[in-house]
Design an enzyme around this catalytic site. Structure first.
Site, PDB file in Angstrom:
ATOM      1  N   ARG A 115      22.035 -48.227  -5.859  1.00  0.00           N
ATOM      2  CA  ARG A 115      22.656 -48.920  -6.827  1.00  0.00           C
ATOM      3  C   ARG A 115      23.610 -48.108  -7.436  1.00  0.00           C
ATOM      4  O   ARG A 115      23.704 -46.985  -7.845  1.00  0.00           O
ATOM      5  CB  ARG A 115      21.323 -49.220  -7.854  1.00  0.00           C
ATOM      6  CG  ARG A 115      21.806 -49.903  -8.867  1.00  0.00           C
ATOM      7  CD  ARG A 115      20.597 -50.907  -9.234  1.00  0.00           C
ATOM      8  NE  ARG A 115      19.665 -49.832 -10.012  1.00  0.00           N
ATOM      9  CZ  ARG A 115      18.469 -50.144 -10.176  1.00  0.00           C
ATOM     10  NH1 ARG A 115      18.174 -51.508 -10.386  1.00  0.00           N
ATOM     11  NH2 ARG A 115      17.307 -49.458 -10.884  1.00  0.00           N
ATOM     12  N   ARG A 143      -0.978 -50.905 -21.173  1.00  0.00           N
ATOM     13  CA  ARG A 143      -0.890 -49.628 -20.710  1.00  0.00           C
ATOM     14  C   ARG A 143      -2.162 -48.669 -20.627  1.00  0.00           C
ATOM     15  O   ARG A 143      -2.025 -47.620 -20.290  1.00  0.00           O
ATOM     16  CB  ARG A 143       0.550 -49.073 -21.168  1.00  0.00           C
ATOM     17  CG  ARG A 143       1.640 -48.898 -20.579  1.00  0.00           C
ATOM     18  CD  ARG A 143       2.705 -48.402 -21.222  1.00  0.00           C
ATOM     19  NE  ARG A 143       4.168 -47.914 -20.370  1.00  0.00           N
ATOM     20  CZ  ARG A 143       5.052 -48.671 -20.223  1.00  0.00           C
ATOM     21  NH1 ARG A 143       4.941 -50.128 -20.610  1.00  0.00           N
ATOM     22  NH2 ARG A 143       6.281 -48.351 -19.981  1.00  0.00           N
ATOM     23  N   LYS A 175      10.159 -55.947 -10.920  1.00  0.00           N
ATOM     24  CA  LYS A 175       9.252 -56.597 -11.517  1.00  0.00           C
ATOM     25  C   LYS A 175      10.098 -57.574 -12.679  1.00  0.00           C
ATOM     26  O   LYS A 175       9.786 -58.656 -12.670  1.00  0.00           O
ATOM     27  CB  LYS A 175       8.607 -55.678 -12.392  1.00  0.00           C
ATOM     28  CG  LYS A 175       7.072 -55.816 -12.371  1.00  0.00           C
ATOM     29  CD  LYS A 175       6.224 -54.838 -13.269  1.00  0.00           C
ATOM     30  CE  LYS A 175       7.073 -53.680 -13.494  1.00  0.00           C
ATOM     31  NZ  LYS A 175       6.962 -53.296 -15.032  1.00  0.00           N
ATOM     32  N   ARG A 212       8.945 -40.610 -12.048  1.00  0.00           N
ATOM     33  CA  ARG A 212       8.569 -41.929 -12.628  1.00  0.00           C
ATOM     34  C   ARG A 212       7.346 -42.528 -11.891  1.00  0.00           C
ATOM     35  O   ARG A 212       6.489 -43.271 -12.770  1.00  0.00           O
ATOM     36  CB  ARG A 212       9.812 -42.829 -12.993  1.00  0.00           C
ATOM     37  CG  ARG A 212      10.780 -42.212 -14.023  1.00  0.00           C
ATOM     38  CD  ARG A 212      12.060 -43.009 -13.957  1.00  0.00           C
ATOM     39  NE  ARG A 212      11.777 -44.084 -15.078  1.00  0.00           N
ATOM     40  CZ  ARG A 212      12.467 -45.362 -14.978  1.00  0.00           C
ATOM     41  NH1 ARG A 212      13.259 -45.440 -13.949  1.00  0.00           N
ATOM     42  NH2 ARG A 212      12.079 -46.338 -15.547  1.00  0.00           N
ATOM     43  N   ARG A 263      23.261 -44.462 -12.059  1.00  0.00           N
ATOM     44  CA  ARG A 263      22.491 -43.996 -13.285  1.00  0.00           C
ATOM     45  C   ARG A 263      21.488 -42.856 -12.801  1.00  0.00           C
ATOM     46  O   ARG A 263      20.827 -42.737 -11.875  1.00  0.00           O
ATOM     47  CB  ARG A 263      21.569 -45.282 -13.843  1.00  0.00           C
ATOM     48  CG  ARG A 263      22.206 -46.151 -14.513  1.00  0.00           C
ATOM     49  CD  ARG A 263      21.286 -47.207 -14.833  1.00  0.00           C
ATOM     50  NE  ARG A 263      21.873 -48.462 -15.006  1.00  0.00           N
ATOM     51  CZ  ARG A 263      21.432 -49.705 -14.848  1.00  0.00           C
ATOM     52  NH1 ARG A 263      20.346 -49.821 -14.019  1.00  0.00           N
ATOM     53  NH2 ARG A 263      21.636 -50.566 -14.985  1.00  0.00           N
TER      54      ARG A 263
HETATM   55  P1  AMP Z   1       9.205 -49.818 -20.370  1.00  0.00           P
HETATM   56  O1  AMP Z   1      10.769 -50.491 -20.495  1.00  0.00           O
HETATM   57  O2  AMP Z   1       8.051 -50.838 -20.163  1.00  0.00           O
HETATM   58  O3  AMP Z   1       9.387 -48.643 -19.493  1.00  0.00           O
HETATM   59  O4  AMP Z   1       8.876 -49.194 -21.936  1.00  0.00           O
HETATM   60  C1  AMP Z   1       9.799 -48.408 -22.293  1.00  0.00           C
HETATM   61  C2  AMP Z   1       8.872 -47.591 -23.600  1.00  0.00           C
HETATM   62  O5  AMP Z   1       8.377 -48.474 -24.617  1.00  0.00           O
HETATM   63  C3  AMP Z   1       7.859 -46.670 -23.177  1.00  0.00           C
HETATM   64  O6  AMP Z   1       8.401 -45.474 -22.495  1.00  0.00           O
HETATM   65  C4  AMP Z   1       7.074 -46.463 -24.226  1.00  0.00           C
HETATM   66  O7  AMP Z   1       7.704 -45.435 -25.190  1.00  0.00           O
HETATM   67  C5  AMP Z   1       7.239 -47.954 -24.885  1.00  0.00           C
HETATM   68  N1  AMP Z   1       6.091 -48.917 -24.545  1.00  0.00           N
HETATM   69  C6  AMP Z   1       6.568 -50.126 -23.806  1.00  0.00           C
HETATM   70  N2  AMP Z   1       5.233 -50.702 -23.738  1.00  0.00           N
HETATM   71  C7  AMP Z   1       4.458 -49.825 -24.152  1.00  0.00           C
HETATM   72  C8  AMP Z   1       2.734 -49.994 -24.195  1.00  0.00           C
HETATM   73  N3  AMP Z   1       2.204 -50.928 -23.732  1.00  0.00           N
HETATM   74  N4  AMP Z   1       2.399 -49.148 -24.930  1.00  0.00           N
HETATM   75  C9  AMP Z   1       2.648 -47.926 -25.429  1.00  0.00           C
HETATM   76  N5  AMP Z   1       4.225 -47.590 -25.506  1.00  0.00           N
HETATM   77  C10 AMP Z   1       4.756 -48.811 -24.758  1.00  0.00           C
END
Ligand code: AMP
Length: 214
Positions: A122, A88, A13, A166, A155
């Site tokens: 990776r 989300r 993405k 995940r 990683r």
């Molecule tokens: P990501 O890189 O999108 O996986 O985001 C990393 C972390 O940021 C997530 O595990 C959440 O703790 C927080 N986070 C990012 N976007 C959101 C969202 N839209 N709502 C709630 N928490 C978020």
């Protein structure tokens, strides 16, 4: 072009978003990136969200919604934007509808096995950060960094079991959001189990068909 990107971790993405962002001059807004930056800078917001992000828990809706509202009001969002990682929750999706009109929600899909194959190959250099892939971008000497000669590692996030977990969490979190956009007729599904150029070309064509892209 006001787009929401949805897809499991490891599907690419970020790559697709950055290609489109450069090509069309619209910002790629990842709420995860915003939070990580704020945490690294030690800002008030960073302190508020640190625990949630570090534990992989959702940051409370009111905080995320406010952050996105602020970000979308910046002048660089006038021509459009790509939202990544937001919404989300249904509450976030409804709040986004109050802020602006979304043209489409793009759902990138690939079987979990394809994602596992991609990310489990990776390898990264723990010293200089160079990234390799055993199949598509192998180092000259197996397991050794071309740049600095260090031993390459995988990683933790890229281990098959972690990727699978995940993916499950992603499905649980995003299924209601996917349904929300599908019901509104805004969902565009893209097969991402192929080369990035093909994924982008297909997405552009679908955006043109809908009159979102000229
Ligand atoms: P990501 O890189 O999108 O996986 O985001 C990393 C972390 O940021 C997530 O595990 C959440 O703790 C927080 N986070 C990012 N976007 C959101 C969202 N839209 N709502 C709630 N928490 C978020």
């Amino acid at each position: 072009m006001r787009l929401v990107f949805i897809g499991p971790p490891g599907i690419g993405k970020g790559t697709y978003a950055s290609i489109l962002s450069k090509k069309y001059g619209i910002p790629h807004i990842s709420t995860g990136d915003i939070f990580r930056e704020e945490i690294a800078k030690g800002t008030e917001l960073g302190k508020k969200v640190k625990e949630y992000v570090e534990k992989g828990l959702l940051v409370p809706d009111e905080i995320v919604i406010e952050v996105v509202k602020q970000r979308l009001s910046q002048p660089d969002c006038q021509k459009g934007f790509i939202l990544d990682g937001f919404p989300r929750t249904l509450r976030q999706a409804e709040a986004l509808d109050q802020m602006t009109k979304i043209d489409a929600a793009i759902l990138f899909e690939a079987p979990v096995e394809v994602i596992i194959e991609r990310v489990s190959g990776r390898l990264v250099c723990p010293k200089c950060g160079a990234i390799y892939h055993v199949k598509w971008r192998p180092p000259k000497k197996p397991g050794i960094c071309d740049v600095c000669g260090s031993k390459l590692v995988r990683r933790k996030d890229d281990e098959p079991d972690v990727v699978r977990r995940r993916y499950e969490i992603y499905l649980q979190t995003f299924t209601p959001i996917i349904d929300y956009y599908r019901k509104k007729g805004l969902l565009i599904e893209i097969n991402a189990a192929r080369e990035a150029e093909e994924v982008i070309a297909d997405l552009e064509q679908k955006l043109r068909e809908r009159g979102i892209l000229r």
